[in-house]
Write an enzyme that holds these catalytic residues in place. Structure first.
Site, mmCIF file in Angstrom:
data_model
loop_
_atom_site.group_PDB
_atom_site.id
_atom_site.type_symbol
_atom_site.label_atom_id
_atom_site.label_comp_id
_atom_site.label_asym_id
_atom_site.label_seq_id
_atom_site.Cartn_x
_atom_site.Cartn_y
_atom_site.Cartn_z
ATOM 1 N N GLY A 1 0.783 -1.226 0.000
ATOM 2 C CA GLY A 1 0.000 0.000 0.000
ATOM 3 C C GLY A 1 0.821 1.285 0.000
ATOM 4 C CG ASP B 1 12.885 -5.890 -2.357
ATOM 5 O OD1 ASP B 1 12.909 -6.803 -3.216
ATOM 6 O OD2 ASP B 1 11.891 -5.175 -2.152
ATOM 7 C CE LYS C 1 11.225 -4.738 -5.898
ATOM 8 N NZ LYS C 1 9.898 -5.189 -5.604
#
Ligand code: ADP
Ligand code: MG
Length: 879
Positions: A488, A593, A595
């Site tokens: 979100g 993370d 990417k």
């Protein structure tokens, strides 16, 4: 632009599968290939108030219009025994709590060309049309109904809540027999995967614009027939499909006696059109919100972090986030299937008849009388004050839902059993039993469906000019969304301290990603390749982080959505990204993370230059002082398809090398403009676990150099991966000038060396392949002739090739014009002349001369630390 024909090929296929999504899209597909033939855009399936002051007392289920009520004590969410269509049909009515209900039902028929999706006509009650378009051959009629319900409070005279739910007329899923496909969808994204019901083989996967709410085929009479599908948490779905496509996984699963179990949950999510709740299966890795068990209250004050130190593991694994409206907090995520709450049971649920004279009581015992769901629409318009027949059909609907759930469960079990025979049977039986039990409980449940939501208050935003909102010192434009992340998170364009910034708005997590992100950014953003952090503010609902404004992600760049793309050098961007990573690693921060989404491209500076930056520190983890690794349990893994294999292995500890693995994938992705070493999205993580990659799309000339480093970065064994510091020294990032300098330095260094010395031995071992047998035969005639004028160069000798290069560079000015023309300009064309003819020359020489790394002149080319570590490593694999 709708409807559109998405491909010319598709014109020859006729649609036999239809997919309705939350956003209101109606897709026509070819069932076996999953190809989208056309799409029709209608209104969203559910529309609920996004107006904050209205609170969120109710959550509708977009699949069937069911309603969930949020209780204001700690009991969580309850399922109401009625759906929106049922309420509409029962309205006007009032509840004993003084809420008045009004409803409308609006039907329309859409006449379509089934081959193209072209809307031929829309028939409505109040529409202008007089006749059906009867002369048209091959027309598909789709019936759509929109149910709208409004609630008014008799005491306050305020409108409480209103919602609409739209549905297509269809036969229910339980009517369908021998359906040969299994459809699985994601509860929060538009992903859908279809498998062969017999073999479990994955036939296709597709991403729709939003979560799937219904799937249909066509009956022989050309009416829509619902087909069953099962919703999963996206991660669960991805794991399941990844596992199914890999033998290796299946074997490992059986070996490790890990049983894939799916648990029913209620997914509560937020969408453009408001909040919704829908049934979703999850696996054991998904955190399920169970307010009472875990000491977490659904609705309470601002601090949701578990107090108990021992709960840290739980805290770190929670993937839910919260949303606040006034004093109410709602956890978005996977909730335990709502249970019966004894204290909420009302002796009789009553709706007062419109005439006010007689009170009708809706019976609670599920009716056994079968009434097809399609009939619901028609059989109720007669007399609203008689509840009997139509109310029974509502209750029958509940049964249908129950039956459907069981069918879906059985289908799921079918897939699982094919793959995990015996071992899983027991757990599935238990799961099934549990589900049946829960359904029973739900059916008996009689919850009053109105609650007081007195604690709801308005947001405290102070609007500032140009549509910006202000939160403390941060301004942001809610209409200018730069991107969104997971959980979100929204990123808006904003202003802070007189400059343009990006404002990242995070929902306050049970444990705070935001705090961690800011804490780590504060420590690490003093680097040009780490996103700069300015300020954090909070209001009653969100945290806002003002960050350096970027123009694009590296994914945008690859996908051609970055306006500066043509001026950007992909290698330079990658080098900068690795530089940022090296900085983080030097501070013992593991990003976890990495990417393409999380590598951003800065706005141009005064010189018009941009740089790449590492961003999104939400999953970052700082290694404790003196520790080189952390255990897998200490946090969520990154993003599937980019995660190092050891991150998924609970026994193995993870280190900075997880980022190197992901960065290797990103490098290949950028250098090949969108390819992934581990293949297509759905199979990626499984291939990663198998160590199966393919680097064949790298270009020939520079391919060997690039392959050399990417291959090492993708090593299955974490310790075999180079550090970020080592990668920065690698020739992949050398401009031509540096390459030429290296070749010259090497030539100078070996000029006087004997044949049997180590460096010459290393150079000439395998050298014949590098120089293609005789390098002289592979250079142009002009250069051949020129070389003949001087000393003897041996064509079979690599050292002599380097010497020739050095001498021609050295005497470039004196070279005859035609030789200069052939060699091109120094350094770029000159170097290219040789490296294009001998593509392995650079990387071979680089590895051969590694033994001289400690010498002063070569220190600029090697990371000595890594060489000391791996001492007498054999020559790099360059085939
Ligand atoms: P999450 O932690 O949820 O993944 P990110 O920080 O990655 O969130 O941000 C989500 C998206 O928002 C990014 O992929 C990018 O498109 C956009 N974005 C994030 N930060 C910036 C920024 N500083 N400038 C411009 N766009 C940004
Ligand atoms: Mg991100």
């Amino acid at each position: 632009m709708w409807p559109s024909k998405l491909s010319s090929l598709s014109l020859h296929e006729s649609p036999n599968l239809f997919v309705s999504t939350l956003n209101g899209s109606f897709y026509a597909l070819s069932r076996n290939s999953g190809r989208v033939l056309w799409r029709l855009k209608e209104d969203p399936v559910i529309k609920v108030p996004v107006d904050v002051s209205a609170g969120f007392s109710f959550l509708p289920d977009p699949k069937d219009g069911s309603l969930y009520v949020i209780t204001d004590n700690s009991d969580g969410i309850k399922k109401l025994p009625f759906t929106i269509p049922e309420l509409v049909i029962a309205s006007p009515c009032k509840s004993t709590e003084g809420i008045l209900y009004t409803g409308t039902k609006r039907d329309s028929w859409i006449a379509l060309d089934p081959m193209t999706g072209e809307k031929l006509q829309t028939l409505t009650m109040d529409g202008p049309q007089k006749v059906c378009p009867s002369n048209l051959e091959n027309v598909l009629y789709i019936g759509r109904t929109e149910y709208t319900i409004s609630m008014f409070d008799m005491k306050t005279h305020a409108k409480r809540w209103n919602a609409s739910f739209s549905d297509y007329s269809s036969h229910v899923a339980s009517d369908i027999k021998d359906y040969e496909l299994i459809h699985c969808t994601a509860s929060s994204t538009g992903v859908a995967v279809t498998m062969d019901g017999k073999t479990g083989e994955i036939l296709w996967h597709r991403q729709f614009d939003s979560p799937v709410v219904a799937m249909y085929t066509l009956n022989s009479d050309k009416s829509l027939q619902k087909v069953p599908f099962t919703s999963f948490a996206p991660e669960t779905l991805e794991h399941l499909t990844g596992q199914l496509s890999s033998m290796w996984w299946r074997d490992r699963f059986l070996e490790h006696k890990k049983e894939p179990k799916f648990y029913p949950t209620l997914y509560v999510g937020e969408h453009e059109n408001g909040l919704f709740a829908t049934a979703s299966f999850v696996d054991e890795n998904t955190v399920t919100i169970a307010p009472r068990d875990k000491g977490l209250k659904l609705l309470e004050g601002p601090n949701l972090t578990p107090l108990d130190e021992k709960q840290n593991i739980y805290e770190e694994r929670v993937t839910a986030h919260t949303i606040r409206r006034g004093g109410i907090i709602l956890l978005l995520g996977y909730h335990e299937v709502p249970e019966q709450d004894m204290s909420r049971i009302h002796p009789n649920y009553q709706i007062t008849d419109k005439s006010g004279s007689t009170e009708k009581v809706i019976p609670h015992q599920p009716s056994q009388k079968p009434i097809p769901a399609v009939d619901n629409r028609d059989g109720v318009s007669d007399n609203k004050s008689t509840m009997g027949e139509s109310q029974l059909s509502f209750l029958y609907n509940l049964d249908l839902k129950f039956i459907t759930t069981i069918i879906l469960l059985l289908l799921t079990i079918g897939v699982v059993l094919i793959y995990f025979p015996k071992k899983t049977e027991e757990s599935i039986k238990i799961m099934l039993k549990k589900q049946i039990e829960e359904n029973r409980l739900q059916d008996q449940q009689q919850t009053p469906f109105v609650r007081k939501s007195g604690s709801v208050s308005c947001m405290e935003y102070e609007e500032v000019p140009q549509g910006f909102f202000q939160v403390g010192k941060i301004f942001y434009n809610p209409k200018d969304v730069l991107g969104h992340g997971c959980e979100g998170t929204f990123v808006y364009r904003g202003r802070f301290d007189g400059r343009d910034v990006a404002v990242k708005r995070l929902l306050p997590e049970c444990f705070s990603f935001a705090d961690r992100e800011v804490e780590l950014l504060r420590e690490s953003d003093q680097h040009p390749n780490v996103i700069r952090y300015f300020c954090m503010e909070a209001d009653s609902q969100f945290r806002y982080i003002a960050l350096e404004l970027c123009v694009a992600t590296i994914q945008d760049f690859v996908e051609g959505r970055c306006e500066y793309a043509s001026d950007l050098d992909p290698l330079l961007l990658l080098e900068q990204a690795i530089c940022g990573l090296a900085h983080l690693h030097s501070l013992d921060i593991v990003h976890r993370d990495i990417k393409p989404h999380n590598v951003l491209i800065s706005s141009p500076n005064a010189q018009g230059k941009v740089r790449a930056m590492i961003s999104d520190f939400g999953l970052c983890k700082k290694l404790a002082a003196g520790r080189m690794s952390f255990s897998r349990r200490s946090g969520a893994a990154g993003t599937d398809g980019w995660i190092a294999p050891e991150m998924l292995n609970e026994e193995q500890r993870t280190t900075c090398s997880v980022d190197i693995f992901s960065a290797g994938c990103v490098m290949y992705y950028v250098l090949t403009m969108g390819k992934h070493p581990f293949g297509e999205a759905l199979k990626r993580q499984a291939n990663i676990m198998n160590g199966e990659y393919n680097l064949d799309s790298l270009p020939v000339t520079d391919g060997y150099v690039r392959r050399d480093i990417i291959q090492k970065m993708l090593s299955f064994e974490p310790s075999a991966r180079p550090t970020a510091k080592t990668i920065l020294k690698h020739p992949i990032f050398w401009r031509k000038e540096k390459q030429l300098m290296f070749f010259q330095d090497v030539s100078d260094r070996i000029e006087k060396e004997k044949e049997d010395c180590e460096v010459i031995q290393r150079l000439e071992t395998g050298g014949t392949t590098i120089i293609k047998g005789d390098w002289k035969k592979h250079i142009c005639l002009e250069l051949q002739n020129d070389l003949r004028k001087f000393r003897a160069y041996k064509g079979s000798n690599l050292r002599d090739l380097l010497r020739a290069m050095r001498n021609k560079k050295h005497h470039y000015r004196e070279l005859p014009e035609e030789v200069k023309n052939s060699l091109g300009t120094v350094p770029d064309q000159f170097v290219h002349y040789f490296t294009s003819r001998f593509p392995m020359l650079l990387i071979h020489t680089y590895h051969a001369v590694e033994c001289c790394a400690a010498e002063c002149i070569f220190s600029q080319y090697y990371d000595l630390d890594s060489i000391k570590l791996s001492q007498s490593e054999p020559l790099g694999d360059i085939t």
